[in-house]
Design a protein around this motif. Structure first.
Motif, PDB file in Angstrom:
ATOM      1  N   TYR A 139      32.345  -9.446  17.970  1.00  0.00           N
ATOM      2  CA  TYR A 139      31.650  -8.786  16.443  1.00  0.00           C
ATOM      3  C   TYR A 139      30.786  -9.521  16.195  1.00  0.00           C
ATOM      4  O   TYR A 139      29.619  -8.733  15.815  1.00  0.00           O
ATOM      5  CB  TYR A 139      33.391  -8.479  16.298  1.00  0.00           C
ATOM      6  N   PHE A 140      30.625 -10.858  15.775  1.00  0.00           N
ATOM      7  CA  PHE A 140      29.476 -11.357  14.988  1.00  0.00           C
ATOM      8  C   PHE A 140      28.074 -11.901  15.635  1.00  0.00           C
ATOM      9  O   PHE A 140      27.305 -11.113  15.046  1.00  0.00           O
ATOM     10  CB  PHE A 140      30.198 -13.267  13.869  1.00  0.00           C
ATOM     11  N   LYS A 141      28.511 -11.667  17.482  1.00  0.00           N
ATOM     12  CA  LYS A 141      26.919 -11.624  17.342  1.00  0.00           C
ATOM     13  C   LYS A 141      26.323 -10.721  18.154  1.00  0.00           C
ATOM     14  O   LYS A 141      25.227 -10.099  18.597  1.00  0.00           O
ATOM     15  CB  LYS A 141      27.211 -11.849  19.280  1.00  0.00           C
ATOM     16  N   PHE A 198      36.174 -19.789  13.665  1.00  0.00           N
ATOM     17  CA  PHE A 198      36.361 -18.513  13.156  1.00  0.00           C
ATOM     18  C   PHE A 198      37.469 -18.280  13.576  1.00  0.00           C
ATOM     19  O   PHE A 198      38.904 -18.037  12.768  1.00  0.00           O
ATOM     20  CB  PHE A 198      35.683 -17.501  14.577  1.00  0.00           C
ATOM     21  N   ARG A 199      37.894 -19.062  15.252  1.00  0.00           N
ATOM     22  CA  ARG A 199      39.662 -18.817  14.781  1.00  0.00           C
ATOM     23  C   ARG A 199      40.653 -18.984  13.381  1.00  0.00           C
ATOM     24  O   ARG A 199      41.876 -18.875  13.401  1.00  0.00           O
ATOM     25  CB  ARG A 199      40.044 -19.168  15.911  1.00  0.00           C
ATOM     26  N   SER A 200      39.553 -20.207  13.498  1.00  0.00           N
ATOM     27  CA  SER A 200      40.450 -21.119  12.174  1.00  0.00           C
ATOM     28  C   SER A 200      40.948 -20.383  11.145  1.00  0.00           C
ATOM     29  O   SER A 200      41.548 -20.385  10.506  1.00  0.00           O
ATOM     30  CB  SER A 200      39.545 -22.672  12.284  1.00  0.00           C
ATOM     31  N   ASP A 201      39.631 -20.068  10.175  1.00  0.00           N
ATOM     32  CA  ASP A 201      39.961 -19.670   9.352  1.00  0.00           C
ATOM     33  C   ASP A 201      40.035 -17.635   9.425  1.00  0.00           C
ATOM     34  O   ASP A 201      40.561 -17.241   7.950  1.00  0.00           O
ATOM     35  CB  ASP A 201      38.065 -19.250   8.937  1.00  0.00           C
ATOM     36  N   PHE A 202      39.972 -16.979  10.317  1.00  0.00           N
ATOM     37  CA  PHE A 202      41.142 -16.181  10.308  1.00  0.00           C
ATOM     38  C   PHE A 202      42.406 -16.771  10.243  1.00  0.00           C
ATOM     39  O   PHE A 202      42.649 -15.554   9.551  1.00  0.00           O
ATOM     40  CB  PHE A 202      40.307 -15.535  12.066  1.00  0.00           C
ATOM     41  N   GLY A 203      43.000 -17.337  10.998  1.00  0.00           N
ATOM     42  CA  GLY A 203      44.500 -17.659  10.855  1.00  0.00           C
ATOM     43  C   GLY A 203      44.391 -17.856   9.090  1.00  0.00           C
ATOM     44  O   GLY A 203      45.325 -17.310   8.555  1.00  0.00           O
ATOM     45  N   ASN A 250      26.535 -16.188  11.506  1.00  0.00           N
ATOM     46  CA  ASN A 250      25.446 -16.719  12.420  1.00  0.00           C
ATOM     47  C   ASN A 250      26.634 -18.190  12.819  1.00  0.00           C
ATOM     48  O   ASN A 250      26.768 -18.759  13.964  1.00  0.00           O
ATOM     49  CB  ASN A 250      24.538 -17.485  11.380  1.00  0.00           C
ATOM     50  N   THR A 251      27.498 -18.337  11.531  1.00  0.00           N
ATOM     51  CA  THR A 251      28.210 -19.746  11.744  1.00  0.00           C
ATOM     52  C   THR A 251      29.296 -19.525  12.945  1.00  0.00           C
ATOM     53  O   THR A 251      29.670 -19.860  14.240  1.00  0.00           O
ATOM     54  CB  THR A 251      29.103 -20.202  10.640  1.00  0.00           C
ATOM     55  N   TYR A 252      29.821 -18.264  12.411  1.00  0.00           N
ATOM     56  CA  TYR A 252      31.127 -17.523  13.910  1.00  0.00           C
ATOM     57  C   TYR A 252      30.546 -16.900  14.815  1.00  0.00           C
ATOM     58  O   TYR A 252      31.108 -17.151  16.447  1.00  0.00           O
ATOM     59  CB  TYR A 252      31.408 -16.218  12.280  1.00  0.00           C
ATOM     60  N   SER A 253      29.513 -16.583  15.209  1.00  0.00           N
ATOM     61  CA  SER A 253      28.822 -16.422  16.305  1.00  0.00           C
ATOM     62  C   SER A 253      28.421 -17.529  17.525  1.00  0.00           C
ATOM     63  O   SER A 253      29.044 -16.682  18.602  1.00  0.00           O
ATOM     64  CB  SER A 253      27.458 -15.566  16.035  1.00  0.00           C
TER      65      SER A 253
END
Length: 314
Positions: A245-247, A282-287, A273-276
């Motif tokens: 999604y971020f890419k 991303f996985r950690s922050d999403f949780g 850019n960081t999540y891409s």
């Protein structure tokens, strides 16, 4: 603390108080099979239709943004009660209610009258993400179910696909969620689909959209008609919970106006850019953000009830 407004402080206090009342071990003694029962039902539903994972995740989100995570979104209209299902963001759009009914009946068979519909939504959201290859997180439990709903709040508080970046930041801030948490939660759009009516204006009127991407979308989303035709929110890997999604945003392939706003020369570009480039981040922050969202104003203790049928109050 001096720089924080009084209203922000109370939102924070609400979230902190709520999360203090919820517990990951809430059903360990009263319904030890609750989590495994929900998990197997979600796995079964998602294996039959991958899109259902996104639908169950979205139900939890649309529930929490209206008077907190209290399962108000599941209540059907009656002759003298109006629920939230006919609100603009939900009508002909939210789905998965039948799957929730199935999960609820299976949980009721194991331990009647113990597990709330609100907790089922929170756990099913996590299990849906995991079923599609996404991260797991520890769900806090102990929510009770609302006996009321708010059509007007559903219409006003659920973020619209037409929102600007500042509008998105405000909508999430009003629920005690930071800008960075908003970006992380938007990553949920790495799965699921949207109706033509949700992105037609962007498709035919905006310039910050990849030309070949736009051309392919126009096949299924004409300038008039086909309102309910669906397109994946993540054109690359629509059924995998990843960071594509971020890419896509970096390539101007955000399907919704609100998606592309996250990468449009604004304050959130760096996080995209960081999540891409960093799937693990991303996985950690999403949780973490999902736990925070799940803690928005839950009913606990003697508030609310444990609905026998998620569609109606007892």
């Amino acid at each position: 603390m001096a720089s924080m407004s009084i209203s922000s402080f109370f939102v924070l206090l609400l979230v902190r108080t709520a999360s203090a009342q919820l517990s990951s071990t809430f059903y360990d003694k009263t319904c030890p099979k609750a989590l495994s029962t929900i998990q197997s039902a979600v796995k079964s539903a998602v294996s039959k239709e991958a899109r259902m994972g996104a639908s169950l995740l979205r139900l939890h989100f649309h529930d929490c943004f209206v008077n907190g995570c209290d399962a108000s979104v599941l209540l059907d209209d009656t002759a003298n009660f109006t629920g939230e299902k006919t609100a603009g963001p939900n009508n002909n759009s939210l789905r998965g209610f039948d799957v929730v009914d199935t999960i609820k009946s299976q949980v009721e068979n194991v331990c009647p009258g113990v597990v709330s519909c609100a907790d089922i939504l929170a756990v099913a959201a996590r299990d849906s993400v995991v079923a599609l290859g996404g991260p797991a997180w520890t769900v806090q439990l102990g929510r009770r179910d609302a006996t009321t709903a708010s059509l007007s709040t559903a219409n006003s508080d659920i973020p619209a696909p037409t929102l600007s970046l500042s509008g998105l930041i405000s909508a999430f801030s009003n629920k005690g969620l930071s800008t960075s948490e908003m970006v992380a939660l938007s990553g949920a759009h790495t799965i699921g689909q949207a109706r033509c009516t949700s992105f037609r204006t962007r498709l035919y009127n905006e310039n910050n959209i990849n030309a070949s991407f736009a051309a392919s979308l126009k096949n299924s989303c004409p300038s008039s008609g086909g309102d309910n035709n669906l397109s994946p929110l993540d054109v690359t890997t629509p059924n995998a919970f990843d960071n594509a999604y971020f890419k896509n945003l970096q390539l101007q392939k955000g399907l919704l106006h609100s998606d592309q706003q996250l990468f449009s020369n604004g304050s959130t570009d760096s996080q995209v850019n960081t999540y891409s480039s960093g799937l693990a981040t991303f996985r950690s922050d999403f949780g973490d953000a999902m736990v925070k969202m799940g803690n928005i104003s839950p009913l606990t203790g003697s508030s609310g009830q444990i609905r026998k049928n998620c569609r109606k109050v007892n």
